[in-house]
Design a protein around this motif. Structure first.
Motif, PDB file in Angstrom:
ATOM      1  N   THR A  12      48.945 -34.812  68.690  1.00  0.00           N
ATOM      2  CA  THR A  12      49.461 -36.183  68.672  1.00  0.00           C
ATOM      3  C   THR A  12      48.313 -37.181  68.803  1.00  0.00           C
ATOM      4  N   ALA A  49      58.697 -38.867  65.895  1.00  0.00           N
ATOM      5  CA  ALA A  49      58.192 -38.709  67.261  1.00  0.00           C
ATOM      6  C   ALA A  49      59.279 -39.044  68.277  1.00  0.00           C
ATOM      7  N   PHE A  52      62.106 -36.204  68.038  1.00  0.00           N
ATOM      8  CA  PHE A  52      61.732 -34.922  68.648  1.00  0.00           C
ATOM      9  C   PHE A  52      61.416 -35.057  70.130  1.00  0.00           C
ATOM     10  N   ARG A  53      61.058 -36.254  70.582  1.00  0.00           N
ATOM     11  CA  ARG A  53      60.963 -36.498  72.031  1.00  0.00           C
ATOM     12  C   ARG A  53      62.336 -36.302  72.648  1.00  0.00           C
ATOM     13  N   THR A  64      68.596 -38.146  67.367  1.00  0.00           N
ATOM     14  CA  THR A  64      68.507 -36.736  66.982  1.00  0.00           C
ATOM     15  C   THR A  64      69.492 -36.353  65.880  1.00  0.00           C
ATOM     16  N   ASP A  89      54.689 -40.031  74.247  1.00  0.00           N
ATOM     17  CA  ASP A  89      55.963 -39.620  74.848  1.00  0.00           C
ATOM     18  C   ASP A  89      56.426 -38.269  74.297  1.00  0.00           C
ATOM     19  N   LEU A  90      56.206 -38.051  73.003  1.00  0.00           N
ATOM     20  CA  LEU A  90      56.570 -36.778  72.379  1.00  0.00           C
ATOM     21  C   LEU A  90      55.814 -35.626  73.035  1.00  0.00           C
ATOM     22  N   TRP A  94      57.375 -32.366  75.389  1.00  0.00           N
ATOM     23  CA  TRP A  94      57.244 -30.951  75.032  1.00  0.00           C
ATOM     24  C   TRP A  94      56.371 -30.166  76.000  1.00  0.00           C
ATOM     25  N   VAL A 120      58.262 -29.682  64.789  1.00  0.00           N
ATOM     26  CA  VAL A 120      57.514 -30.918  65.047  1.00  0.00           C
ATOM     27  C   VAL A 120      56.013 -30.679  64.948  1.00  0.00           C
TER      28      VAL A 120
END
Length: 197
Positions: A12, A49, A52-53, A64, A89-90, A94, A120
């Motif tokens: 990222t 992003a 997927f966050r 989503t 944030d993503l 994860w 992702v």
């Protein structure tokens, strides 16, 4: 898809650095993604992003459930900061091992957490290449994210019809090609793509 977690933070940060270095005059340039200019691809990266966050957090809803192909994304006036924040944030979401377990949803598709992480990673690696190739910026993806993307694309190609990947026909590359070129070929792109001048 994977028994271990991967920190998406290095990838990222690479994508955020690419965005930071883009010359504003390149925003209307074409990319390897048909019908998407650089600005649209950056808008897509920001949206994915966020989606997927939320998928990692299992906060399912509008972000989503939206089909990414439903609209042509674009950027806002503060797009560099918005993208960098969404990417941070993503990565943070994860890092929670719980994100990789159970099921979640992204793009309106329900899938296991580990598969969502691989998807992702693929998006970040491949779209990072797209942006770099379109704008002439140097690009070397994070090796762990690249491996995760390759595993996802290879498994998807094995499960599909001969010569098909999850994003269309596979572009064949030499057997000894670098892993990034193999990932790009599996994604349906030609690693030799350059913008028409």
């Amino acid at each position: 898809m994977t028994g271990t977690t991967v920190d998406l933070g290095p990838q990222t940060r690479i994508v955020a650095r690419l965005a930071r270095d883009i010359d504003e005059r390149r925003l209307a340039d074409p990319t390897p993604c048909p019908d998407l200019a650089v600005r649209n691809l950056l808008g897509h990266l920001t949206g994915l992003a966020v989606a997927f966050r939320d998928a990692a957090r299992k906060e399912l809803g509008a972000t989503t459930d939206t089909d990414p192909a439903a609209t042509v994304p674009d950027i806002g006036p503060d797009w560099r900061t918005a993208l960098a924040t969404a990417l941070d944030d993503l990565a943070a979401a994860w890092r929670d091992p719980a994100a990789w377990t159970g099921t979640t949803r992204a793009g309106g598709v329900t899938l296991p957490g580990g598969v969502a992480a691989a998807v992702v990673a693929d998006e970040l690696v491949v779209h990072g290449w797209d942006v770099a190739r379109a704008t002439g910026l140097p690009y070397a993806p994070d090796p762990a994210a690249l491996d995760l993307a390759h595993g996802f694309l290879s498994a998807a190609a094995d499960a599909a019809d001969q010569g098909e990947g999850p994003f269309g026909p596979i572009v064949e590359v030499p057997a000894g090609a670098p892993l990034l070129d193999r990932v790009i070929g599996l994604s349906g792109r030609d690693p030799r793509w350059t913008p028409a001048r």
